[in-house]
Design a protein around this motif. Structure first.
Motif, PDB file in Angstrom:
ATOM      1  N   LEU A  34      13.271  13.294   6.315  1.00 24.54           N
ATOM      2  CA  LEU A  34      12.046  12.803   5.677  1.00 24.54           C
ATOM      3  C   LEU A  34      11.761  11.318   5.889  1.00 24.54           C
ATOM      4  CD1 LEU A  34      12.127  14.533   2.170  1.00 24.54           C
ATOM      5  CD2 LEU A  34      10.540  14.988   4.026  1.00 24.54           C
ATOM      6  N   LYS A  35      12.749  10.545   6.302  1.00 22.18           N
ATOM      7  CA  LYS A  35      12.595   9.085   6.278  1.00 22.18           C
ATOM      8  C   LYS A  35      11.473   8.566   7.187  1.00 22.18           C
ATOM      9  CE  LYS A  35      16.234   8.213   9.714  1.00 22.18           C
ATOM     10  NZ  LYS A  35      17.548   7.566   9.935  1.00 22.18           N
ATOM     11  N   LYS A  36      11.048   9.367   8.170  1.00 23.52           N
ATOM     12  CA  LYS A  36       9.970   8.933   9.060  1.00 23.52           C
ATOM     13  C   LYS A  36       8.589   9.389   8.584  1.00 23.52           C
ATOM     14  CE  LYS A  36      12.919   8.729  13.173  1.00 23.52           C
ATOM     15  NZ  LYS A  36      13.149   9.226  14.552  1.00 23.52           N
ATOM     16  N   ASP A  37       8.542  10.078   7.443  1.00 24.10           N
ATOM     17  CA  ASP A  37       7.255  10.523   6.909  1.00 24.10           C
ATOM     18  C   ASP A  37       6.380   9.312   6.589  1.00 24.10           C
ATOM     19  OD1 ASP A  37       5.386  11.356   4.532  1.00 24.10           O
ATOM     20  OD2 ASP A  37       6.075  13.246   5.413  1.00 24.10           O
ATOM     21  N   PRO A  38       5.055   9.399   6.831  1.00 22.90           N
ATOM     22  CA  PRO A  38       4.153   8.263   6.545  1.00 22.90           C
ATOM     23  C   PRO A  38       4.216   7.762   5.103  1.00 22.90           C
ATOM     24  CG  PRO A  38       3.019   9.921   7.856  1.00 22.90           C
ATOM     25  CD  PRO A  38       4.337  10.521   7.480  1.00 22.90           C
ATOM     26  N   ILE A  51       5.193  14.401  -2.558  1.00 22.89           N
ATOM     27  CA  ILE A  51       6.331  14.419  -1.631  1.00 22.89           C
ATOM     28  C   ILE A  51       7.557  13.744  -2.252  1.00 22.89           C
ATOM     29  CG2 ILE A  51       5.628  12.275  -0.445  1.00 22.89           C
ATOM     30  CD1 ILE A  51       6.785  13.485   2.112  1.00 22.89           C
ATOM     31  N   ILE A  52       7.336  12.705  -3.053  1.00 23.68           N
ATOM     32  CA  ILE A  52       8.465  12.025  -3.698  1.00 23.68           C
ATOM     33  C   ILE A  52       9.125  12.953  -4.711  1.00 23.68           C
ATOM     34  CG2 ILE A  52       9.108  10.087  -5.187  1.00 23.68           C
ATOM     35  CD1 ILE A  52       6.703   8.576  -3.921  1.00 23.68           C
ATOM     36  N   TYR A  53       8.312  13.593  -5.544  1.00 23.38           N
ATOM     37  CA  TYR A  53       8.858  14.471  -6.573  1.00 23.38           C
ATOM     38  C   TYR A  53       9.530  15.712  -5.965  1.00 23.38           C
ATOM     39  CZ  TYR A  53       6.317  11.776 -10.136  1.00 23.38           C
ATOM     40  OH  TYR A  53       5.865  10.792 -10.977  1.00 23.38           O
ATOM     41  N   LEU A  54       8.919  16.269  -4.929  1.00 24.70           N
ATOM     42  CA  LEU A  54       9.516  17.458  -4.302  1.00 24.70           C
ATOM     43  C   LEU A  54      10.810  17.122  -3.577  1.00 24.70           C
ATOM     44  CD1 LEU A  54       6.352  19.336  -3.034  1.00 24.70           C
ATOM     45  CD2 LEU A  54       8.098  20.249  -4.565  1.00 24.70           C
ATOM     46  N   LYS A 100       0.808  -1.222   0.000  1.00 28.39           N
ATOM     47  CA  LYS A 100       0.000   0.000   0.000  1.00 28.39           C
ATOM     48  C   LYS A 100       0.839   1.268   0.000  1.00 28.39           C
ATOM     49  CE  LYS A 100      -4.374  -1.585   1.995  1.00 28.39           C
ATOM     50  NZ  LYS A 100      -5.405  -1.326   3.020  1.00 28.39           N
ATOM     51  N   ILE A 101       1.993   1.225   0.650  1.00 24.31           N
ATOM     52  CA  ILE A 101       2.838   2.419   0.743  1.00 24.31           C
ATOM     53  C   ILE A 101       3.775   2.450  -0.463  1.00 24.31           C
ATOM     54  CG2 ILE A 101       4.574   3.615   2.118  1.00 24.31           C
ATOM     55  CD1 ILE A 101       3.353   2.247   4.581  1.00 24.31           C
ATOM     56  N   GLN A 102       3.672   3.489  -1.305  1.00 21.03           N
ATOM     57  CA  GLN A 102       4.405   3.522  -2.566  1.00 21.03           C
ATOM     58  C   GLN A 102       5.692   4.343  -2.497  1.00 21.03           C
ATOM     59  OE1 GLN A 102       3.072   1.450  -4.343  1.00 21.03           O
ATOM     60  NE2 GLN A 102       0.932   1.408  -3.741  1.00 21.03           N
TER      61      GLN A 102
END
Length: 367
Positions: A287-291, A265-268, A230-232
Motif C-alpha cells: 500500500l505504501k505507493k498508493d496516492p 483506505i486508512i481505516y480499511l 494536502k495529503i492526509q
C-alpha cells in the motif's frame, strides 16, 4: 510576562502502563484575575497562533495515590517543539497512581513552575474505543478557498454546520462505554477551538490528535513535508497507530470518517491488520505507493516500525478486535472506490448520509 503553559495533557492508564501525550508552550501571564463568566465566548483558531512558535521544556511529573502520597517522580524532556510522548510502566507503587502534578523546571533555573494537576483516563479490562475524524465528519468545515480558510481561522467552530447524524452516532457509542478520540488534519493550534465545540456538545473526555504544522517546515525533522499539507494519509495512519500504542489493542473499535479524502483506505488498512488477514508489514509493502500516502524513506521507516510493534501486540491476543467503520457520503454514492489490495469487506464499512444542520447567523468575533 510569559511563563510555560500546557496546551494539552493526555494520560491514559491501562493494565500495564500509563501513556502520556502532552504539549507545552510559552504564554502571557498577568497573574490571578477576576473572571467575568458572562463575557466568555467560544475560542477561534487564530487566537492560538502563538502555538506556531517552538521551544524546549522539561517537566517533572509527580504521581500521587488516593491518599495524596507520592508514589512516582521523574523528569522528561520535550522535543524542540515542546511536545512530550512517553510511557510509564506500572509496577509496585506505580500501580496506585491516581493523579499527576506537573512542573516545568527548565525555563527558569531553580524555579519549578506548577503546570497543573491531571487525572489519568482509565482504560482497563474490556477496551472499547471510537476514533472519529472532525472536519467533514462532525462539522462541515471548508478550506478550499482563501476566504474559507480566513473564515475558519476567525470564527468559532460553532459557526459552521454540524453534521447531526454523525454527532448522534458518535455520542451513542460514547454512552455505550466507548472512549472517544478525535483525529483531524487541522493545524495543531485548532485544539482549544475544537475542545470548546466538543464541550458544547457534551463530549468531555476525548483525546484530540491534530497535525503539527511546525514539523512540515522543519528542515531537521522530515516527519512531515510540504506535500503533507494536502495529503492526509501519513498523518492519520501514523496517529491511528499512536492511539493504539497508547491504549493497547481494544476489544471493540469504531472508526468514523468521510468519503471526501483518504479516510476509507486508512481505516480499511487498519481493519485488515486487526483482523489478522495479512501480516502488517506485508500489507504495508503493497500500500505504501498508493496516492493517499506517498511517503518518503524516513516516513516509510517510521510507519513500518509502528506496524511491526502493532503486529507483535496483535499476535499476543487470542481474539480478534471487532471493528466497525462508518463513512459519511460525499454525495449519493452507493459504494467506495478503494485500492484493490484491500479487497473491500462490505460488512465492515457502512456508508451513511450526513446532511449538515444549518447554523443561525450570529455576530462573528472581530480581530
Amino acid at each position: 510576562m510569559k511563563r510555560p503553559n500546557l496546551v494539552h495533557f493526555l494520560a491514559i492508564k491501562t493494565d500495564d502502563y500509563i501513556s502520556v501525550k502532552a504539549s507545552c508552550t510559552m504564554k502571557e501571564w498577568h497573574g490571578p484575575a477576576v473572571v467575568d463568566l458572562s463575557a466568555i465566548t467560544p475560542k477561534f483558531p487564530i487566537q492560538d497562533f502563538r502555538l506556531l512558535r517552538s521551544s524546549q521544556f522539561s517537566i517533572r511529573l509527580i504521581g500521587l495515590d488516593e491518599n495524596k502520597e507520592q508514589v512516582f517522580k521523574k523528569t522528561y524532556d520535550s522535543d524542540h517543539f515542546g511536545n512530550f510522548n512517553f510511557k510509564i510502566p506500572l509496577y509496585g507503587e506505580r500501580k496506585n497512581i491516581k493523579v499527576f502534578q506537573a512542573y516545568e523546571i527548565k525555563k527558569t533555573k531553580g524555579l519549578h513552575i506548577h503546570l497543573g494537576s491531571f487525572i489519568p483516563i482509565v482504560i482497563e479490562g474490556t477496551k472499547k474505543l471510537i476514533i472519529c475524524d472532525f472536519d467533514k465528519t462532525l462539522v462541515d468545515t471548508k478550506y478550499s478557498s482563501t476566504k474559507e480558510v480566513y473564515n475558519s481561522l476567525t470564527k468559532p467552530l460553532s459557526a459552521f454546520p454540524t453534521v447531526s447524524h454523525s454527532l448522534e452516532l458518535f455520542t451513542k457509542y460514547i454512552d455505550e462505554g466507548f472512549h472517544p478520540f478525535i483525529l483531524s488534519a487541522s493545524p495543531h493550534f485548532y485544539e482549544d477551538s475544537m475542545r470548546d465545540w466538543l464541550y458544547q456538545n457534551k463530549v468531555f473526555t476525548a483525546g484530540i490528535f491534530l497535525k503539527d504544522y511546525r514539523r512540515i517546515f522543519s528542515l531537521l525533522e522530515g516527519e512531515l513535508t510540504p506535500k503533507d499539507l494536502k495529503i492526509q494519509g501519513l498523518y492519520k495512519l501514523n496517529h491511528l497507530l499512536d492511539i493504539l500504542m497508547m491504549t493497547g489493542i481494544p476489544d471493540e473499535l469504531v472508526l468514523m470518517g468521510d468519503n471526501f479524502e483518504s479516510d476509507p483506505i486508512i481505516y480499511l488498512t487498519l481493519f485488515k491488520v486487526l483482523q489478522k488477514e495479512i501480516e502488517p508489514w506485508k500489507l504495508w509493502q503493497s500500500l505504501k505507493k498508493d496516492p493517499a500516502f506517498q511517503f518518503n524513506k524516513k516516513q516509510n521507516s517510521q510507519v513500518l516500525s509502528k506496524f511491526y510493534q502493532l503486529g507483535s501486540m496483535i499476535s499476543a491476543r487470542e481474539e480478534n478486535c471487532k471493528v466497525k467503520i462508518y463513512i459519511r457520503k460525499k454525495a449519493n454514492e452507493k459504494e467506495i472506490s478503494i485500492n484493490p489490495v484491500l479487497k473491500l469487506d462490505r460488512d465492515a464499512i457502512e456508508l451513511y448520509d450526513g446532511i449538515p444542520t444549518p447554523v443561525k447567523l450570529t455576530e462573528t468575533p472581530v480581530l
